[in-house]
Design an enzyme around this catalytic site. Structure first.
Site, PDB file in Angstrom:
ATOM      1  CE1 TYR A  14      -8.035   3.545  10.196  1.00  0.00           C
ATOM      2  CE2 TYR A  14      -9.823   4.749   9.139  1.00  0.00           C
ATOM      3  CZ  TYR A  14      -8.503   4.349   9.178  1.00  0.00           C
ATOM      4  OH  TYR A  14      -7.637   4.765   8.194  1.00  0.00           O
ATOM      5  N   GLY A  69       0.778  -1.226   0.000  1.00  0.00           N
ATOM      6  CA  GLY A  69       0.000   0.000   0.000  1.00  0.00           C
ATOM      7  C   GLY A  69       0.811   1.278   0.000  1.00  0.00           C
TER       8      GLY A  69
END
Length: 249
Positions: free
Chosen positions: A150, A17
């Site tokens: 998150y 990523g």
């Protein structure tokens, strides 16, 4: 000449990523790069693809012992660090009633504890004038159903940068944040959302973004290069949001 010529850099979570894309760009800009990850196979595969100039090290940012060992590895390999990109992170979504202690702890241990102690342990290995970049998220000022844990971890990362930027200037160390918008990588596949829910989420982001699309890992990497380079020598405590306008338009 590259913008990071002769600089040494460490990227946590550098195997996939944004971390991998940033390692690739750092190397292109002339840096010597160390990447960390938890999975030996992914580390070796990433190192082979990145090629000469990269040093792979297995390390779990949740373990203070492994972070301490990482400091020794950095000093033994590079002597000191010019750039630290605290990038390792995870993200999972769940409704409030479904969140248990393990779900909460996993995200806070990696995204908050991991980032904080990465900087704490490695700050002694930072060269004078070094740049620290923390990977947060464009969502750190927003709220969303199922995103409570998150989003909170990323808000904490943004807050860290303010205080660390105030604490480290005696050694001329700058601390900044890069806050990506929706960038489709393996990260999204680990969020715990069904494919149809992830597709709907991505579509809502594209619709809300003036640019009408998700970002690409290399676009975030370019932003990190700027913050890491001498071009940003008068930038600290900043939050560079790279999200196609999603947050502020």
């Amino acid at each position: 000449m590259g913008r990071l010529d002769d600089k040494t850099a460490l990227i946590t979570g550098g195997t996939t990523g944004i971390g991998f894309a940033t390692a690739k760009q750092f190397l292109h800009e002339g840096a010597r790069v160390m990447i960390t990850g938890q999975n030996e196979a992914r580390l070796e595969a990433a190192a082979q693809e990145l090629g000469q100039g990269v040093v792979p090290v297995r390390a779990d940012v949740r373990s203070l012992d492994e972070l301490t060992a990482l400091v020794d590895r950095v000093r033994g390999t590079f002597g000191g660090l010019d750039v630290l990109f605290a990038n390792a992170g995870v993200g999972s979504f769940a409704p409030l009633e479904a969140i248990d202690e393990a779900f909460y702890d996993t995200q806070f241990d990696i995204n908050v504890k991991g980032v904080f102690f990465t900087v704490q342990r490695l700050q002694g290995a930072l060269n004078e004038g070094a740049s620290v970049v923390l990977n947060a998220s464009a969502v750190h000022e927003k709220g969303s159903p199922m995103g409570s844990v998150y989003f909170a971890t990323k808000a904490a990362v943004r807050s860290f940068a303010r205080s660390l930027a105030a604490e480290l200037p005696p050694r001329k160390v700058r601390v900044n944040v890069v806050s990506p918008g929706f960038v489709f990588t393996d990260f999204q596949a680990k969020m715990g959302l069904p494919p149809e829910a992830l597709d709907a989420f991505a579509a809502s982001i594209r619709q809300a973004s003036p640019l009408g699309r998700e970002g690409k890992p290399h676009e975030i990497a370019h932003a990190v290069v700027f913050l890491a380079s001498d071009e940003a020598s008068f930038v600290t405590g900043e939050d560079l949001v790279v999200d196609g306008g999603y947050m502020y338009v």
